[in-house]
Design a protein around this motif. Structure first.
Motif, PDB file in Angstrom:
ATOM      1  N   MET A   1      43.705  19.179  23.555  1.00  0.00           N
ATOM      2  CA  MET A   1      44.412  19.322  22.303  1.00  0.00           C
ATOM      3  C   MET A   1      45.658  20.192  22.507  1.00  0.00           C
ATOM      4  N   ALA A   2      46.753  19.744  21.954  1.00  0.00           N
ATOM      5  CA  ALA A   2      48.022  20.450  22.124  1.00  0.00           C
ATOM      6  C   ALA A   2      48.045  21.735  21.312  1.00  0.00           C
ATOM      7  N   THR A   3      48.737  22.733  21.834  1.00  0.00           N
ATOM      8  CA  THR A   3      48.942  23.984  21.120  1.00  0.00           C
ATOM      9  C   THR A   3      50.296  23.931  20.440  1.00  0.00           C
ATOM     10  N   ILE A   4      50.306  24.080  19.103  1.00  0.00           N
ATOM     11  CA  ILE A   4      51.543  24.032  18.331  1.00  0.00           C
ATOM     12  C   ILE A   4      51.825  25.420  17.791  1.00  0.00           C
ATOM     13  N   THR A   5      53.040  25.907  18.038  1.00  0.00           N
ATOM     14  CA  THR A   5      53.475  27.208  17.542  1.00  0.00           C
ATOM     15  C   THR A   5      54.843  27.043  16.894  1.00  0.00           C
ATOM     16  N   THR A   6      55.256  28.041  16.133  1.00  0.00           N
ATOM     17  CA  THR A   6      56.591  28.027  15.528  1.00  0.00           C
ATOM     18  C   THR A   6      57.241  29.386  15.729  1.00  0.00           C
ATOM     19  N   GLU A   7      58.557  29.369  15.803  1.00  0.00           N
ATOM     20  CA  GLU A   7      59.341  30.593  15.952  1.00  0.00           C
ATOM     21  C   GLU A   7      60.606  30.482  15.117  1.00  0.00           C
ATOM     22  N   ARG A   8      61.097  31.608  14.678  1.00  0.00           N
ATOM     23  CA  ARG A   8      62.368  31.626  13.950  1.00  0.00           C
ATOM     24  C   ARG A   8      63.503  31.278  14.904  1.00  0.00           C
ATOM     25  N   ALA A   9      64.475  30.558  14.383  1.00  0.00           N
ATOM     26  CA  ALA A   9      65.602  30.093  15.196  1.00  0.00           C
ATOM     27  C   ALA A   9      66.636  31.201  15.339  1.00  0.00           C
ATOM     28  N   THR A  10      66.452  32.015  16.351  1.00  0.00           N
ATOM     29  CA  THR A  10      67.423  33.057  16.675  1.00  0.00           C
ATOM     30  C   THR A  10      68.340  32.530  17.775  1.00  0.00           C
ATOM     31  N   ILE A  11      69.404  33.248  18.043  1.00  0.00           N
ATOM     32  CA  ILE A  11      70.379  32.777  19.027  1.00  0.00           C
ATOM     33  C   ILE A  11      69.761  32.704  20.423  1.00  0.00           C
ATOM     34  N   THR A  12      68.743  33.502  20.709  1.00  0.00           N
ATOM     35  CA  THR A  12      68.086  33.413  22.021  1.00  0.00           C
ATOM     36  C   THR A  12      67.324  32.095  22.163  1.00  0.00           C
ATOM     37  N   ARG A  13      67.107  31.406  21.072  1.00  0.00           N
ATOM     38  CA  ARG A  13      66.425  30.104  21.085  1.00  0.00           C
ATOM     39  C   ARG A  13      67.403  28.941  20.897  1.00  0.00           C
TER      40      ARG A  13
ATOM     41  N   PRO B   1      70.555  35.794   8.940  1.00  0.00           N
ATOM     42  CA  PRO B   1      69.181  35.610   9.391  1.00  0.00           C
ATOM     43  C   PRO B   1      68.940  34.177   9.834  1.00  0.00           C
ATOM     44  N   PRO B   2      67.856  33.918  10.550  1.00  0.00           N
ATOM     45  CA  PRO B   2      67.597  32.563  11.040  1.00  0.00           C
ATOM     46  C   PRO B   2      67.576  31.544   9.902  1.00  0.00           C
ATOM     47  N   PRO B   3      68.365  30.463  10.029  1.00  0.00           N
ATOM     48  CA  PRO B   3      68.411  29.443   8.987  1.00  0.00           C
ATOM     49  C   PRO B   3      67.340  28.362   9.146  1.00  0.00           C
ATOM     50  N   GLY B   4      66.446  28.574  10.085  1.00  0.00           N
ATOM     51  CA  GLY B   4      65.409  27.579  10.303  1.00  0.00           C
ATOM     52  C   GLY B   4      64.390  28.065  11.314  1.00  0.00           C
TER      53      GLY B   4
END
Length: 193
Positions: free
Chosen positions: A1-13, A62-65
């Motif tokens: 089973m896949a591991t799904i995570t989320t992170e705020r879209a910062t410039i490092t991403r 701030p992160p827009p997504g």
């Protein structure tokens, strides 16, 4: 089973944002700038300008997504943030007529776009992204969230037309259906406090 995570879209991403947007559909060409500019300004921009606009927006914060990851690989994107900075919403007559919220209220947040790379579709990423967007809005002090999804219960819909999200996804996350906007799209709202 896949591991799904989320992170705020910062410039490092930034590279992950670009990878998420480039996996099929209109995401790459749009660069998720469509919701934040009026149509005349949209028509006056090209891909490189849109990419720079998104880069600058993310860099300024701030992160827009948010970015979704499947087993560590960038796989999807959601635009979420104060409705006041998503200029197209403020100038869309159908939304302005349907909402009960003052258009200049920064405590009303909006979800305006989903992008999921083709190879990760059907895994529930939109639901995961929406969960994370709700948490992000709450943590940021939002009072209410709006969205403008597609009602897929009638007619046929191309996958490229579903970037607003589907009504069923929002209803399953506690949003209430409000007013119809245009044929096949509705306003949904969710109180956060």
């Amino acid at each position: 089973m896949a591991t799904i995570t989320t992170e705020r879209a910062t410039i490092t991403r930034w590279d992950d944002v670009q990878h998420s947007l480039s996996g099929g559909g209109d995401g790459y060409g749009c660069q998720c700038i469509w919701p934040v500019v009026r149509n005349k300004d949209w028509e006056a921009t090209n891909l490189e300008q849109r990419k720079q606009m998104l880069h600058d927006e993310i860099a300024a914060g701030p992160p827009p997504g948010l970015v979704a990851y499947v087993d560590g690989q960038a796989a999807g994107w959601i635009r979420v943030g104060p409705r006041t900075v998503q200029t197209r919403i403020l100038h869309t007559r159908a939304i302005a007529a349907a909402t009960d919220e003052p258009l200049d209220d920064p405590s009303t947040w909006a979800v305006t776009c989903f992008v999921v790379r083709r190879e990760f579709r059907g895994m529930g990423l939109n639901a995961q992204l929406l969960d994370a967007a709700i948490d992000y809005a709450k943590e940021s002090g939002a009072r209410l969230m709006e969205a403008y999804p597609v009602d897929t219960s009638e007619g046929e819909h191309r996958s490229n037309d579903l970037f607003h999200g589907t009504l069923s996804t929002f209803l399953s996350h506690g949003f209430q259906q409000a007013e119809p906007l245009t044929r096949g799209r509705v306003l949904v709202v969710r109180e956060l406090k």
